[in-house]
Design a protein around this motif. Structure first.
Motif, PDB file in Angstrom:
ATOM      1  N   TRP A   1       6.096  55.790  75.442  1.00 59.77           N
ATOM      2  CA  TRP A   1       7.504  55.692  75.855  1.00 59.77           C
ATOM      3  C   TRP A   1       7.731  56.430  77.178  1.00 59.77           C
ATOM      4  O   TRP A   1       8.400  55.929  78.080  1.00 59.77           O
ATOM      5  CB  TRP A   1       8.385  56.271  74.753  1.00 59.77           C
ATOM      6  CG  TRP A   1       9.860  56.327  75.022  1.00 59.77           C
ATOM      7  CD1 TRP A   1      10.624  57.448  75.134  1.00 59.77           C
ATOM      8  CD2 TRP A   1      10.759  55.223  75.179  1.00 59.77           C
ATOM      9  NE1 TRP A   1      11.941  57.129  75.337  1.00 59.77           N
ATOM     10  CE2 TRP A   1      12.059  55.756  75.372  1.00 59.77           C
ATOM     11  CE3 TRP A   1      10.603  53.841  75.173  1.00 59.77           C
ATOM     12  CZ2 TRP A   1      13.187  54.962  75.570  1.00 59.77           C
ATOM     13  CZ3 TRP A   1      11.727  53.041  75.362  1.00 59.77           C
ATOM     14  CH2 TRP A   1      13.005  53.593  75.563  1.00 59.77           C
TER      15      TRP A   1
ATOM     16  N   LEU B   1       8.976  54.728  80.748  1.00 59.66           N
ATOM     17  CA  LEU B   1      10.126  55.174  81.529  1.00 59.66           C
ATOM     18  C   LEU B   1       9.699  55.643  82.919  1.00 59.66           C
ATOM     19  O   LEU B   1      10.423  55.426  83.903  1.00 59.66           O
ATOM     20  CB  LEU B   1      10.855  56.297  80.793  1.00 59.66           C
ATOM     21  CG  LEU B   1      11.514  55.914  79.463  1.00 59.66           C
ATOM     22  CD1 LEU B   1      12.166  57.143  78.830  1.00 59.66           C
ATOM     23  CD2 LEU B   1      12.526  54.809  79.644  1.00 59.66           C
TER      24      LEU B   1
ATOM     25  N   TRP C   1      11.115  46.204  82.734  1.00 57.15           N
ATOM     26  CA  TRP C   1      12.407  46.470  82.131  1.00 57.15           C
ATOM     27  C   TRP C   1      12.253  46.716  80.631  1.00 57.15           C
ATOM     28  O   TRP C   1      11.247  46.343  80.018  1.00 57.15           O
ATOM     29  CB  TRP C   1      13.343  45.282  82.363  1.00 57.15           C
ATOM     30  CG  TRP C   1      13.503  44.924  83.798  1.00 57.15           C
ATOM     31  CD1 TRP C   1      13.575  45.773  84.868  1.00 57.15           C
ATOM     32  CD2 TRP C   1      13.590  43.603  84.357  1.00 57.15           C
ATOM     33  NE1 TRP C   1      13.717  45.079  86.042  1.00 57.15           N
ATOM     34  CE2 TRP C   1      13.728  43.748  85.761  1.00 57.15           C
ATOM     35  CE3 TRP C   1      13.595  42.315  83.810  1.00 57.15           C
ATOM     36  CZ2 TRP C   1      13.843  42.654  86.615  1.00 57.15           C
ATOM     37  CZ3 TRP C   1      13.712  41.225  84.656  1.00 57.15           C
ATOM     38  CH2 TRP C   1      13.829  41.393  86.047  1.00 57.15           C
ATOM     39  N   ILE C   2      13.267  47.321  80.043  1.00 54.71           N
ATOM     40  CA  ILE C   2      13.252  47.615  78.614  1.00 54.71           C
ATOM     41  C   ILE C   2      14.133  46.595  77.891  1.00 54.71           C
ATOM     42  O   ILE C   2      15.345  46.541  78.125  1.00 54.71           O
ATOM     43  CB  ILE C   2      13.773  49.039  78.325  1.00 54.71           C
ATOM     44  CG1 ILE C   2      12.995  50.083  79.143  1.00 54.71           C
ATOM     45  CG2 ILE C   2      13.692  49.337  76.833  1.00 54.71           C
ATOM     46  CD1 ILE C   2      11.535  50.212  78.801  1.00 54.71           C
TER      47      ILE C   2
ATOM     48  N   TYR D   1      18.179  55.330  77.614  1.00 56.68           N
ATOM     49  CA  TYR D   1      17.597  54.161  76.946  1.00 56.68           C
ATOM     50  C   TYR D   1      17.575  54.314  75.428  1.00 56.68           C
ATOM     51  O   TYR D   1      17.657  53.315  74.696  1.00 56.68           O
ATOM     52  CB  TYR D   1      16.202  53.879  77.506  1.00 56.68           C
ATOM     53  CG  TYR D   1      16.289  53.193  78.856  1.00 56.68           C
ATOM     54  CD1 TYR D   1      16.468  51.821  78.952  1.00 56.68           C
ATOM     55  CD2 TYR D   1      16.258  53.935  80.034  1.00 56.68           C
ATOM     56  CE1 TYR D   1      16.593  51.194  80.179  1.00 56.68           C
ATOM     57  CE2 TYR D   1      16.382  53.321  81.269  1.00 56.68           C
ATOM     58  CZ  TYR D   1      16.548  51.945  81.326  1.00 56.68           C
ATOM     59  OH  TYR D   1      16.680  51.335  82.546  1.00 56.68           O
ATOM     60  N   GLN D   2      17.497  55.529  74.944  1.00 58.07           N
ATOM     61  CA  GLN D   2      17.665  55.743  73.500  1.00 58.07           C
ATOM     62  C   GLN D   2      19.085  55.365  73.074  1.00 58.07           C
ATOM     63  O   GLN D   2      19.296  54.778  72.012  1.00 58.07           O
ATOM     64  CB  GLN D   2      17.374  57.208  73.150  1.00 58.07           C
ATOM     65  CG  GLN D   2      15.926  57.607  73.260  1.00 58.07           C
ATOM     66  CD  GLN D   2      15.095  57.260  72.029  1.00 58.07           C
ATOM     67  OE1 GLN D   2      15.575  56.626  71.093  1.00 58.07           O
ATOM     68  NE2 GLN D   2      13.837  57.666  72.031  1.00 58.07           N
TER      69      GLN D   2
ATOM     70  N   ALA E   1      20.987  53.139  74.569  1.00 57.72           N
ATOM     71  CA  ALA E   1      21.069  51.677  74.603  1.00 57.72           C
ATOM     72  C   ALA E   1      20.533  51.073  73.318  1.00 57.72           C
ATOM     73  O   ALA E   1      21.117  50.126  72.762  1.00 57.72           O
ATOM     74  CB  ALA E   1      20.294  51.147  75.811  1.00 57.72           C
ATOM     75  N   TRP E   2      19.426  51.607  72.821  1.00 54.83           N
ATOM     76  CA  TRP E   2      18.857  51.097  71.560  1.00 54.83           C
ATOM     77  C   TRP E   2      19.765  51.440  70.383  1.00 54.83           C
ATOM     78  O   TRP E   2      20.039  50.585  69.525  1.00 54.83           O
ATOM     79  CB  TRP E   2      17.474  51.712  71.363  1.00 54.83           C
ATOM     80  CG  TRP E   2      16.810  51.258  70.085  1.00 54.83           C
ATOM     81  CD1 TRP E   2      16.373  50.001  69.790  1.00 54.83           C
ATOM     82  CD2 TRP E   2      16.530  52.063  68.931  1.00 54.83           C
ATOM     83  NE1 TRP E   2      15.836  49.971  68.525  1.00 54.83           N
ATOM     84  CE2 TRP E   2      15.918  51.231  67.969  1.00 54.83           C
ATOM     85  CE3 TRP E   2      16.740  53.407  68.618  1.00 54.83           C
ATOM     86  CZ2 TRP E   2      15.501  51.692  66.724  1.00 54.83           C
ATOM     87  CZ3 TRP E   2      16.335  53.875  67.378  1.00 54.83           C
ATOM     88  CH2 TRP E   2      15.723  53.020  66.455  1.00 54.83           C
TER      89      TRP E   2
ATOM     90  N   THR F   1      18.145  45.444  78.588  1.00 54.76           N
ATOM     91  CA  THR F   1      18.643  46.093  79.796  1.00 54.76           C
ATOM     92  C   THR F   1      17.949  45.426  80.974  1.00 54.76           C
ATOM     93  O   THR F   1      16.935  44.743  80.816  1.00 54.76           O
ATOM     94  CB  THR F   1      18.360  47.603  79.816  1.00 54.76           C
ATOM     95  OG1 THR F   1      16.943  47.828  79.783  1.00 54.76           O
ATOM     96  CG2 THR F   1      19.022  48.283  78.630  1.00 54.76           C
TER      97      THR F   1
ATOM     98  N   LEU G   1      16.830  49.379  86.502  1.00 55.06           N
ATOM     99  CA  LEU G   1      17.231  50.777  86.635  1.00 55.06           C
ATOM    100  C   LEU G   1      17.305  51.078  88.122  1.00 55.06           C
ATOM    101  O   LEU G   1      16.317  50.919  88.846  1.00 55.06           O
ATOM    102  CB  LEU G   1      16.215  51.712  85.976  1.00 55.06           C
ATOM    103  CG  LEU G   1      16.444  53.197  86.251  1.00 55.06           C
ATOM    104  CD1 LEU G   1      17.707  53.687  85.558  1.00 55.06           C
ATOM    105  CD2 LEU G   1      15.230  54.021  85.829  1.00 55.06           C
TER     106      LEU G   1
END
Length: 920
Positions: free
Chosen positions: A504, A508, A518-519, A848-849, A851-852, A859, A862
């Motif tokens: 992870w 990032l 992208w995530i 991002y955590q 967003a999840w 997403t 960035l």
């Protein structure tokens, strides 16, 4: 226009240093040498731009002086110079202009005629009409300064456009003036082409001539083999009478220039399509199969020409033409054998040829070290094939209209994922780099849970875990653990175990350093998919807003268009009645795309006809907030995102149900979530059942959804999917609003795209500053110096600083919160860019955590501030290359500011990247 005198340049620079540092310092040896060096730089740049035989306008000289000062870091001196040039400009304007000899104009056929001063004045006056903040006299005076005896007709048409656009920073309405002056050039070009002889008309004359012109336009387009012959079967007189010529006056300069360069039909580079004919051509192309074609064409035209709604770029390019490839996005799955891989790459080329953005699911391709039965050898993995796909996208550039664009997706458990993360790096083996391809991680929830718990993560080659890619939710998690146990027992040959948190962290890090991958989140895309009964969502698309099933027999297709929210919002909020009318017509237009579309591969036709997905989105969200005086970074903005998307969703689903009653439900409707009475809002429960405490999402609503649910159960849905929010990079420019759901990028900056460099000024801010007596030359200079940000400018009130906060001043958590509220109403996804001013591992992880945790499906880019370098200069005289307008090879303009010229971590797409406009 006159030869430049370096001594005068040196004098002006010296006076600026004198004003800042005082007489003693300004006379020092250090400053004298500095002035000489700066003067030499200015002189060299001017000689390169002007050439040996042409004079230079004084504004160009002053632009270069200011640019060199800013580049050298002499910001206070540059500001003093701004004041100096303003004083001298006023003095020049007060001078008595000597009588000039009559000028002549040289025409393409070689004849020479006197300059028609009367017509030039009329055209400029028309362009400024109704815009009290602009001055026709000022534009004319600036135009005349750039004229010379024997000027070509093309240069004469360009001169007033160039003059007006230098004034955009004085008042945004000069962008409208510039557009109208460019329109005059276009009118002459189109009328002359159709008539076969010299012809022209000003706006007032053209208003009467539009109907006759329109019929001639259609007939000529058919003769040239560019327009669909069935357009001649329409009642052209009726449609011509429905055109609204005054809507030609609504374009901003950027919008008109982009249309001129890439959208309007042309033959041998002679444009013959005018704006209202363009909108009617698109409307006719979408109404070809309607029962009352003329009535529907007029209805569609009204929506497009008013900017209430805009179809995506492929539809605008090709509707009504002989190759009506109208779809925006294509999603494919690549098979795990040589024939399947190259079939997928061939499909990419065919789809990209006619203006489609591509999303490729590469997860099925076996990884490095996997056994190849046919040769008894070992695989080199997926990366070499990604390199070929990258080069194919570059080679097939959509006829020069835009660069081909593709995004490769890979699941996080793939054995090649670590090499996949490195694809966009600028170092390493170039044979294993894809600098032109976008990449995205397809992340299962199980991985995110292990990141949170500090657990291990196992990488596999898909040939040994063949069903894993098609599983999601609890089924994926259970099967994944079974394969891990099998690997521990020796039952799987190719695998590797890493710490989930380390993976992870690397994801990032690469996202920050290269902007990719992208995530995107696999499980919410599938668990909330209306079509989970008929397949699996294996990836998203080029811009992460499409979430449709793919397999080897079906290439997913989506047909996009966007509601202009700014046109439906006032100080008191949303005009619900107008929004309902717009959405209902827009859904009908998008559904029509499916039937009239030109399909380049059979897999795309098969999928589109079976499922009929469309993607209705929105743009102008930031403008709608401005109208209500709501700052983007506020609870009120999050609530507005929720309520506005709820209304759009309500009317879009209702419209698709009405179409199902009229035309029939889509083929694969039975078994879908729709057929079970589960609307997008209801599907949150399916995700919550799997996530448990790992989903924190507001589930409030304001509308009565029971009638919609009952209606869908009674008559079905015409479309398997109805909503998706695309980036709207270009169509927002056409409509003159902020892109998609984007926050304000800058209050003053230069946008670069394939049509050139364009000054973008926030007109709402300028109106407010004028109302408070704060808009002056020093304010312009301060905005440039502070990169379009208001926060460091002391004399700007706090309420304006909050309302007009720019993207990097905004905490992106507000964007995630607003995105989560929208996502609960959307059956697909949204292109959600995130901004971070001072990046750190902790900030990225938290963002991002979040967003999840909020249930976002995807997403997008960035964008980070620290790796962005800007150069600051005046915007006058440098804005817009006008490469399609000028018959002369364009001179590279001075770098204007704030314009991003390098952005390693701040990977940019829809705002300023010249090449990335693939979805819209």
């Amino acid at each position: 226009m006159s030869p430049f005198d370096s001594t005068r340049i040196a004098t002006a620079v010296a006076k600026a240093f004198h004003a800042v540092e005082g007489a003693d310092a300004a006379g020092s040896q250090r400053v004298r040498e500095l002035v000489a060096d700066l003067t030499s730089q200015v002189e060299e740049k001017l000689r390169r731009q002007a050439g040996p035989d042409r004079g230079v306008h004084i504004e160009q000289i002053q632009d270069q002086v200011e640019l060199v000062l800013m580049r050298g870091g002499h910001h206070k001196v540059a500001r003093a110079y701004v004041l100096y040039r303003e004083e001298h400009a006023k003095a020049r304007s007060a001078e008595v202009v000597p009588v000039r000899p009559a000028l002549t104009v040289r025409y393409p056929d070689g004849r020479v005629a006197p300059l028609d001063e009367e017509r030039l004045a009329l055209v400029v006056e028309e362009a400024c009409a109704g815009l009290p903040a602009t001055s026709a006299e000022t534009v004319l005076a600036e135009t005349r300064r750039n004229l010379y005896d024997g000027i070509t007709r093309a240069e004469l048409a360009l001169a007033p456009v160039m003059a007006a656009r230098t004034m955009v920073e004085i008042d945004p309405d000069y962008s409208l003036v510039s557009a109208r002056l460019l329109l005059d050039r276009l009118r002459r070009e189109a009328l002359t082409f159709l008539a076969g002889k010299d012809d022209e008309a000003n706006h007032a004359e053209m208003s009467a001539r539009y109907p006759e012109y329109f019929a001639d336009f259609v007939r000529r387009g058919i003769e040239l083999g560019q327009l669909e012959p069935r357009l001649a079967e329409f009642d052209l007189a009726r449609l011509g009478a429905a055109l609204l010529p005054d809507r030609d006056l609504a374009f901003q300069f950027l919008g008109m220039q982009v249309l001129y360069d890439r959208y309007f039909l042309h033959s041998d580079e002679h444009r013959y399509e005018l704006p209202q004919a363009f909108f009617m051509r698109v409307a006719m192309g979408l109404a070809l199969r309607e029962d009352d074609r003329e009535a529907r064409a007029v209805e569609f035209y009204e929506l497009l020409s008013s900017f209430d709604f805009m179809c995506s770029t492929p539809t605008l390019f090709n509707a009504g033409t002989t190759r009506p490839q109208l779809s925006s996005c294509f999603l494919t799955t690549v098979d795990d054998d040589l024939q399947g891989i190259f079939h997928g790459i061939s499909n990419n080329a065919l789809l990209s040829k006619f203006a489609g953005g591509l999303g490729n699911d590469w997860t099925p391709v076996r990884g490095i070290g996997a056994h190849i039965k046919g040769t008894n050898g070992k695989s080199q993995g997926v990366v070499p094939f990604l390199k070929i796909a990258n080069d194919t996208a570059v080679a097939v550039n959509q006829g020069g209209k835009r660069k081909g664009a593709v995004c490769a997706y890979l699941e996080t458990w793939h054995i090649d994922v670590e090499e996949f993360l490195d694809l966009r790096k600028n170092t390493g083996d170039e044979r294993r780099r894809t600098h032109d391809m976008n990449t995205a991680n397809w992340v299962p929830d199980e991985f995110m849970r292990r990141v949170g718990s500090g657990g291990d993560w196992t990488l596999f080659s898909p040939d040994e875990v063949p069903d894993l890619h098609d599983l999601f939710g609890d089924a994926f998690a259970a099967r994944y653990r079974e394969y891990e146990a099998a690997a521990d027992r020796g039952g799987i040959k190719v695998f590797r175990r890493v710490k989930a948190a380390d993976m992870w962290r690397r994801m990032l890090t690469m996202l920050f350093e290269t902007g990719h991958p992208w995530i995107t989140f696999k499980d919410p895309c599938n668990l909330r998919s209306p079509q989970q009964h008929s397949g699996v969502v294996h990836s998203s698309n080029l811009c992460t807003e499409i979430t449709l099933n793919t397999n080897l027999e079906e290439v997913a297709v989506c047909n996009l268009g966007s509601v202009n929210l700014a046109r439906h919002t006032g100080p008191d909020g949303i005009d619900s009645a107008r929004l309902e009318r717009t959405v209902r017509t827009a859904v009908r237009m998008l559904d029509n795309v499916i039937d009239v579309n030109y399909y380049t591969i059979p897999e795309a036709r098969r999928a589109n006809m079976r499922h009929r997905p469309v993607g209705l989105g929105l743009m102008g969200f930031q403008d709608a907030l401005f109208a209500q005086r709501i700052p983007m970074g506020s609870t009120a903005a999050v609530e507005f995102a929720d309520r506005s998307m709820e209304e759009i969703s309500y009317h879009a689903i209702s419209a698709s149900a009405d179409l199902a009653e009229e035309r029939g439900a889509y083929e694969s409707y039975e078994g879908s979530l729709w057929s079970r009475g589960i609307l997008p809002f209801d599907s949150i429960a399916l995700l919550a059942d799997t996530r448990g405490a790992d989903l924190e999402l507001d589930r409030s609503s304001t509308l009565d959804w029971a009638p919609v649910r009952e209606r869908v159960l009674a008559v079905g849905m015409r479309n398997s999917n109805v909503m998706a929010i695309a980036p709207t990079a270009t169509i927002a420019n056409i409509c003159g609003v902020n892109q998609s759901i984007e926050p304000l990028y800058r209050n003053l900056y230069v946008k670069s795209n394939m049509s050139g460099d364009f000054t973008v000024v926030n007109p709402d801010l300028i109106r407010d500053l004028k109302a408070r007596g704060l808009w002056d030359e020093v304010m312009v200079s301060d905005l440039k110096y502070y990169d379009g940000s208001l926060s460091p400018i002391e004399r700007i009130p706090a309420d304006l600083k909050a309302l007009y906060a720019t993207a990097f001043e905004l905490d992106s958590k507000w964007l995630v919160e607003a995105g989560a509220r929208r996502q609960k109403w959307i059956d697909q996804a949204q292109s959600l860019n995130l901004y971070i001013d001072q990046p750190s591992g902790r900030k990225l992880d938290e963002l991002y955590q979040l967003a999840w945790l909020r249930g976002l499906k995807t997403t997008y880019y960035l964008r980070s501030q620290s790796a962005t370098h800007v150069e600051k200069s005046t915007l006058r005289g440098t804005d817009g290359k006008l490469n399609a307008v000028s018959p002369v090879t364009p001179v590279a303009p001075a770098v204007t500011a704030p314009v991003v010229v390098e952005s390693a971590g701040a990977a940019v797409c829809s705002i300023i990247d010249p090449d990335c406009e693939a979805c819209q």
